[in-house]
Enzyme design. Structure first.
Site, mmCIF file in Angstrom:
data_model
loop_
_atom_site.group_PDB
_atom_site.id
_atom_site.type_symbol
_atom_site.label_atom_id
_atom_site.label_comp_id
_atom_site.label_asym_id
_atom_site.label_seq_id
_atom_site.Cartn_x
_atom_site.Cartn_y
_atom_site.Cartn_z
ATOM 1 N N HIS A 183 3.757 -2.221 3.150
ATOM 2 C CA HIS A 183 3.768 -0.862 2.579
ATOM 3 C C HIS A 183 5.064 -0.563 1.822
ATOM 4 C CE1 HIS A 183 0.596 -0.386 5.606
ATOM 5 N NE2 HIS A 183 0.175 0.648 4.904
ATOM 6 N N ASP B 66 0.791 -1.232 0.000
ATOM 7 C CA ASP B 66 0.000 0.000 0.000
ATOM 8 C C ASP B 66 0.826 1.288 0.000
ATOM 9 O OD1 ASP B 66 -2.051 -1.800 0.295
ATOM 10 O OD2 ASP B 66 -2.991 -0.784 1.990
HETATM 11 ZN ZN LIG Z 1 -2.770 3.332 3.165
#
Ligand SMILES: [Zn+2]
Length: 289
Positions: A240, A94
């Site tokens: 992430h 992400d």
């Molecule tokens: Zn996010």
């Protein structure tokens, strides 16, 4: 192509507009009407009516602040059964693309012939369009993680939610040439207005089975343990490339952890696939690859 607006009526859109809200939301509307009716019919009962409405709001809010809940509509916390039966799992990454971290992630994925889904922030995709196209060119999938990733996302009204997600659909399709089919809410936080918007934009909400907490914690061993120890077919893992925390050695956590995580997957005979690949034989969601 432009994001849907109210000035563009069409029979198909009217049909989607009439689609039912999630059961919990319609129940809540009925609950409000019932409480108001009770207070009108028996004025001495109004404190109970107010209490009933307040309790309902607490439950709706809790449902939105619990990323893996299904109270506010359909929400993938695991891959469909058929994908799990094929021993597939999904790595979702992400908040990118990020010019420092994403290229390193792509190289690690290439080395293991692994496929991943990148939930991109459209603003970042617009700033780094070549990197976004590189993600797709190397066999991965780019999906919708909102236009600006506002931390107030769960406080937005229906129009603002539709603008935020619709603008990202438009931008990501422009950059990659592929219209996203999946949406992940910023920080996973939602409210009851989200499900009807996703229905209109034809997007499936995805949260996760387990997340690495790799924007806040700096310990690669702890992240690996969280993601790998109970890894099994059908899992959706969250890491992430944007907003990535660094280890004490200065390495982004996702880069530090990916090799061992993919090694663990191989030892379990699990295949990392993109979300559109996992959904390829899902009749309700014939995602393009
Ligand atoms: Zn996010």
């Amino acid at each position: 192509m432009s994001p849907p607006t109210d000035s563009m009526p069409s029979p198909a859109r009217e049909e989607r507009r009439a689609a039912p809200w999630p059961a919990y939301v319609t129940t809540s509307i009925a609950w409000h009407a019932g409480a108001a009716g009770a207070a009108l019919a028996a004025p001495e009962a109004w404190p109970w009516a107010i209490g009933a409405i307040a309790a309902n709001h607490v439950v709706l809010t809790a449902g939105g602040l619990w990323p893996r809940s299904r109270w506010l509509g359909s929400n993938w916390t695991r891959l469909p059964d058929r994908a799990a039966a094929r021993r597939e799992f999904a790595l979702t990454i992400d908040d990118g693309p990020d010019p420092e971290v994403t290229p390193a992630v792509l190289d690690l994925l290439d080395r293991e012939r692994a496929r991943a889904t990148f939930f991109c922030i459209a603003e970042h995709a617009r700033a780094h369009p070549a990197l976004c196209r590189e993600i797709v060119a190397r066999g991965h999938s780019v999906q919708n993680h909102s236009e600006r990733h506002p931390h107030t996302f769960s406080l937005l009204g229906p129009k603002a939610i539709e603008r935020e997600i619709g603008a990202a659909q438009h931008a990501l399709a422009d950059v990659t040439g592929e219209l996203p089919r999946f949406f992940r809410a910023p920080a996973g936080l939602r409210n009851p207005f989200l499900a009807p918007v996703l229905q209109r934009l034809d997007l499936q909400l995805v949260s996760w089975t387990r997340r690495g907490f790799d924007t806040v914690r700096r310990d690669p061993a702890a992240m690996l343990a969280r993601l790998a120890n109970r890894l099994r077919a059908g899992d959706i893992l969250l890491a992430h490339d944007g907003h990535a925390a660094r280890s004490d050695a200065g390495v982004p956590l996702v880069v530090a952890v990916l090799p061992a995580l993919l090694e663990r997957a191989r030892s379990l005979a699990l295949t990392p696939v993109t979300l559109p690949m996992a959904a390829r034989d899902d009749g309700a969601l014939q995602a393009s690859e």
